[in-house]
Each structure stands twice: as structure tokens, then as C-alpha cells.
Design a protein around this motif. Structure first.
Motif: not given
Lengths: 333, 333
Positions: A114-118, A125-140, A301-307
Motif C-alpha cells: 500500500k506504499y504506507i509511509d511508515g 514478537s516483531m523480529g529483527e529480520d522484519d526490521i531488516v526487511y523494512m530497511n531494505e524496502n526503505r520504509i521508516p 520521530h516516524l514523521i521526521a524520518r518520513i520527511r
DNA sequence: GTGAAAGCGCTAACAC
DNA sequence: GTGTTAGCGCTTTCAC
């Protein structure tokens, strides 16, 4: 449905110009600007956000993934996030994970598409790999209640261990001689840290025994259940530190049903500081986290990152504070 | 970011074909379908929902506008909506209106621009004209707790008046001789109807007096405040029917602080049946609405409308039921 | 059965 | 300053 083209036609300009006045970007002659605004007015034109999103890859939407919106801790958090997002011109999608890994994965995928901004992760239970995945997809992302991680993302936490120490100390200072702990689920970092704080505070006291630590579920029922077994093993317990307010409320109920007077017979201290902790009788003494503040900070913080603001990828550790109410005895001065 | 074009290239077909297998629309040869699926797999391709939305004017997103997610009634409702939406492949945006007209207008506009597929209005000051506006913009809506309206939209309600009558009857049957009502805000239809039910039930009794009706705010504080004035005027009140559970809980607290025993001195009955009503001591007798069910139905109907199913534009009136707990005395058998 | 191409409504180079 | 135009990624006629 009136489009940017209609406006352009009516104002006798090109769509580019309309787009410029819409976004306040580029140069636009004073008079044309007025003509365009007039046309917009007359046609009651509203830009189509979806088209806009497709063109510039920003949806103006963030999501918050949490275990359960019915849990008062998370509804307060969600409220803070939405308030802050609204102020920043964002809209928020909420997702109940029930701490189910599969569900979290599902959401992550849907939100990405959905192209969510962040995303704000408050689901544990959100794992470390999920975070990596988000980083790869450049989703703050901003994560709540996680260990100071290596991965590049803001983490918001509060002083769980220190808070637990405060709780136990307070119980001791108000006269308790044998203090039990109803612990949250072992998988959750917050539960672990509070347990650690309890251990630290009771260390060295002769009355301490491992069986004073009973497992709960961060829910009312969890607190209720924990109490009966505990009092069988330790009828002389006179203080209980519950891992969160819901369990404390459950414990309170169970104790009252067993005929124990709170705080006369047993003192009770919770953790979280949800609004509801004031609604019991007696009102609950608790270690309050700045829940709303956590949500606000997370969103900010999230919004700052998005911007694209350069936010140091840091850990925000917020203070907790002891809120003395009537489920513990008064300090003797 | 891999697009449909990449998939097409890899599978050696056109984008149209890929689109067809993606949507299961039109004819696609068995073997090409397999090739395409393989390509999708290999590229780990995920369609871009935004582009899709732009093309077919469906976002797969619904919104729920409610007064405050922290109110347990609404968080349960929201939970139900999200669960149902998820099952239907929808995502949900939530909006806290605080019952502020300006805020509601703001959301309506934002959501319209976002091409939201439909909206659930649980915010009470939502006006008739808003509904008309939505209809004009062909945005399906479902409205909660509104009078059986003329405007074309599904309304979900529960039997507020009948429930109030049940409450008062129950109080009488369990021995109350003088029953007061803490009413919700007069603007809210639910509050009006419950008050109407109370009036109907007490009509003709000599003990009844207008001053037994005290205004509250559908909040804990509202219930607390209402009680003191009430007992000053009517020290002999022995039953209270509160317009919702929050006020009942507030009243309970206030009464207990004043030294009154519940239900021995005064019986107390709430309305709503929020989960929290079980968390007090004594647990609260209440008229329970099927909250989760209301949320589920709202979402189900909305989705049906979005899908273009011919839904009769009807009023769904759900049953309420008396949940006897310990804040009222036991019926003598 | 499959492909070419015209949108969906907006943004942002680039040209004038 | 303003206009032209090529996308953004997908859907959907309309041919073949």
C-alpha cells in the motif's frame, strides 16, 4: 469528479501551473495564482490523493501494529499516535496482531504494497529480520519496547527495570516484609526487564524465594489466576508487584474476593499507569509510563524520518514514575 | 521495486496477460499462466496497490470515525471492525473525532480525497447532511446509533429504550424503592432513548420526581460527579440506573468512597456491557449491547455495499440483554 | 488466448 | 513564469 485538468481549463492555464499552486512549488505569477485559486474554489476541486501518491510515492498514511486495541495501554498509545499524525497531516491505519507472527507478516506485506509511509511496531514478537526487511524496502519504522538493537531504527522504551526497583522499594518502605511478583510472559522484553528489576531489588533478603515469582499473562485473568496459587504457597505475602496494571487489577479483584483488605492485608503495585488504574477501589498504586508521550514521540520521530530529516538512529528511553495511590499503604513520615 | 513490466518481460508475455493472471480475469492459456506465476514467484513480485487503486478506484481501505478510541466501548467496536475488515481483505483507518464537528468534517474530506472505499460513522454528532454528502460522492457508509433515518444508508442500533426499561424493572424486582437515573449528554440519541426508557419504566410511581434524573457525561468523572448532588437531594435513593458503564463505574467509586455498600445500600446498573464492567468489585450489573457484533455487522454491511451487493437500506436493531452481576441484589426466588 | 495502447489524476523535468 | 510531456504501475477495452 473534477480533476486538475478541469481546473486548468477553467483558469485558462496548464495543469502544471495548477499543480504548482496546489503544492506551492515553483514560480507562479500572482495574478494567475489568483485565477487558479478561484477556479479551484468554483469547481470545489479536491486533488486526488491516490494519483498524487502514485506520482510521488508518498501516501500520507502511517500504520501502527499493536497486539490488541482493546488493551488500554495500546488504545492510549494509538490515540497519541493518531493525534500526532493528524497534526502532521497523516492518516493512520491500525492493525491488531494478537502477537501472532503470521498476522504481523501479513500486515507488513499488505502495508508495503500500500506504499504506507511508515510503520510503528508496538507488537512484541516483531523480529529483527522484519526490521531488516523494512530497511531494505526503505520504509521508516519506529519500534516500541525492544532491546537497544543494532538495526537502524528508532526504539522507544521506558525504564522497566528501574521502575520495577522503584515498585519494590516503595512496597518495602511502606512496610511490606515479603513481596511477590506476578510476571508477564517471558517472551516479552518488558516483562523480562521488570522481572530483572524485581530480582535486583529483592536480592539478598532472606525472605526471598524463587516461588514468589509467579507467571501471568499481562491480562486481568492472568492476575486473578496468579494470586490463588501464590497465597497457598505463601500465605504471609504482604506485598505484590504486578508486571502490569491489568494483572494488578486482576489480583486486586481476586484478593478482595478472598476477603483480603487492600492495602491493610496486602499492598499492591502495578506497572504502566493506564487510566483505568484510577478506576478501581482502592485506586492502584503503579509505576506509570508516559504512555501518551511514548505514542507522541513514536509518531513524531516516524514523521521526521518520513520527511527525510536526519534523525540519529537512537534509543529513546523515557522515565517512569511512582504514582502513589491507595493500594499501598502511606509512607510513614 | 519490481513492476508488472518486469514480470511480463521475464515471462515473455505482455503486461495485460500478467494483469489477467493477477486478477483471474479474462482468458489465459494454462501454460502461459504457469509461466507468469513462475516469473512472479522468482521476482518476488507484489502488485503496487496504489497504482491499482488509481486504475480501478478501489483502495481496499475503510475508515471508522469514532469519538475516542480510548473509550472501551469504541475500542471494542474498532477491534470488531478491524477483524472483519481483515477477513475481507480490507485495511482500516481510524479517526478520533472527540465528537467535534469540525474534526469530523476534516476527516470526511481527507477520507474522500483518499478514495477510501467506505466509512463507518460511530461519531455521534455526524449530521444528516454529511450522509447526503457521502451519498453524493457515492461513498458507502454505515452509521451507528442514529435515529431510523430517511437517508439511504445502513443504520446499526440497539434497543436503548427497551434496555433502559429492563434495567429499571430489574432494580425494582430486586427490591429498590427509589431509582435514580444518571443520564448521558442530551445531544446523543442513545442517551435520549435510555432516558426515555427510564421515564417509561418509572411512570406512575409516586416516588418518582424529575430531580431523580441527573445529567452526566458518559465518562467515569461524569458518574462520580452526578452521585454527590443526587444523594444530597435524595438520601433515600436505593437504586441507580446509569446511562452507560463508565458512569456506573464512576458512581460506584464515588458511592464506595462515601461509605455506601453496593449493593446492600444502593444497587447500581449500567448500560453497554463493556469488558471493564467485570473488572470492578463488585462486578457491575449492566444492560449489555452486543458491541463486537455491532462492529462486525457494521463492517460486513459496509463491505457488502462496497462490493455492490444490493443491500436493503435498512435499520439493524440489535437486542440488548440484562447481565446480572453483583452490583444489584439477587432476585428473590 | 494474447498484445497494444489508452487511460486513472497527478508531479516534475525540461523547454520556451 | 508557464506549458509540454513523460512517467508513476496497473487495468481494460479493442484488435488480431
Amino acid at each position: 469528479m473534477t480533476t486538475i485538468r478541469d481546473v486548468a481549463a477553467r483558469a485558462g492555464v496548464s495543469v502544471a501551473t495548477v499543480s504548482r499552486v496546489l503544492n506551492g512549488s515553483g514560480y507562479v505569477g500572482k495574478d494567475t495564482e489568483i485565477r487558479v485559486k478561484k477556479a479551484i474554489q468554483e469547481l470545489n476541486y479536491r486533488p486526488n490523493t491516490v494519483a498524487r501518491s502514485l506520482a510521488n510515492r508518498k501516501t500520507g498514511t502511517i500504520a501502527v501494529i499493536l497486539p490488541d486495541i482493546m488493551n488500554p495501554f495500546f488504545s492510549e498509545l494509538a490515540r497519541a499516535v493518531e493525534d500526532t499524525a493528524r497534526d502532521g497531516g497523516f492518516t493512520v491505519i491500525f492493525c491488531n496482531s494478537d502477537d501472532l507472527g503470521t498476522r504481523e507478516q501479513h500486515y507488513i506485506e499488505v502495508l508495503r504494497q500500500k506504499y504506507i509511509d511508515g510503520i510503528i511496531f508496538a507488537s512484541n514478537s516483531m523480529g529483527e529480520d522484519d526490521i531488516v526487511y523494512m530497511n531494505e524496502n526503505r520504509i521508516p519504522i519506529v519500534v516500541l519496547d525492544r532491546a537497544p538493537g543494532k538495526s537502524g531504527c528508532t526504539v522507544i522504551r521506558s525504564q522497566n527495570a528501574a521502575g520495577a526497583v522503584m515498585a519494590v522499594r516503595h512496597l518495602m518502605e511502606t512496610g511490606c516484609r515479603k513481596i511477590a511478583h506476578i510476571a508477564g510472559p517471558g517472551e516479552l522484553i518488558t516483562a523480562q526487564e521488570r522481572l530483572r528489576g524485581y530480582r535486583k531489588a529483592v536480592k539478598g533478603f532472606t525472605w526471598f524465594d524463587e516461588s514468589l515469582i509467579v507467571p501471568g499473562h499481562f491480562s486481568i485473568r492472568g492476575g486473578e489466576r496468579a494470586v490463588s496459587g501464590l497465597l497457598e504457597r505463601h500465605p504471609d505475602v504482604d506485598g505484590i508487584f504486578a508486571g502490569n496494571d491489568l494483572m494488578a487489577i486482576g489480583a486486586l479483584k481476586a484478593l478482595q474476593r478472598m476477603g483480603r483488605k487492600i492495602p491493610r492485608d496486602i499492598s499492591l503495585c502495578g506497572f504502566d499507569g493506564v487510566e483505568m488504574s484510577e478506576w478501581t477501589e482502592p485506586e492502584l498504586t503503579t509505576i506509570a509510563q508516559p504512555i501518551y508521550e511514548m505514542g507522541r514521540k513514536a509518531a513524531t520521530h516516524l514523521i521526521a524520518r518520513i520527511r527525510g530529516k536526519a534523525v540519529k538512529e537512537d534509543i529513546l528511553e523515557l522515565d517512569v514514575r511512582l504514582v502513589e495511590r491507595n493500594s499501598t499503604r502511606r509512607r510513614k513520615n
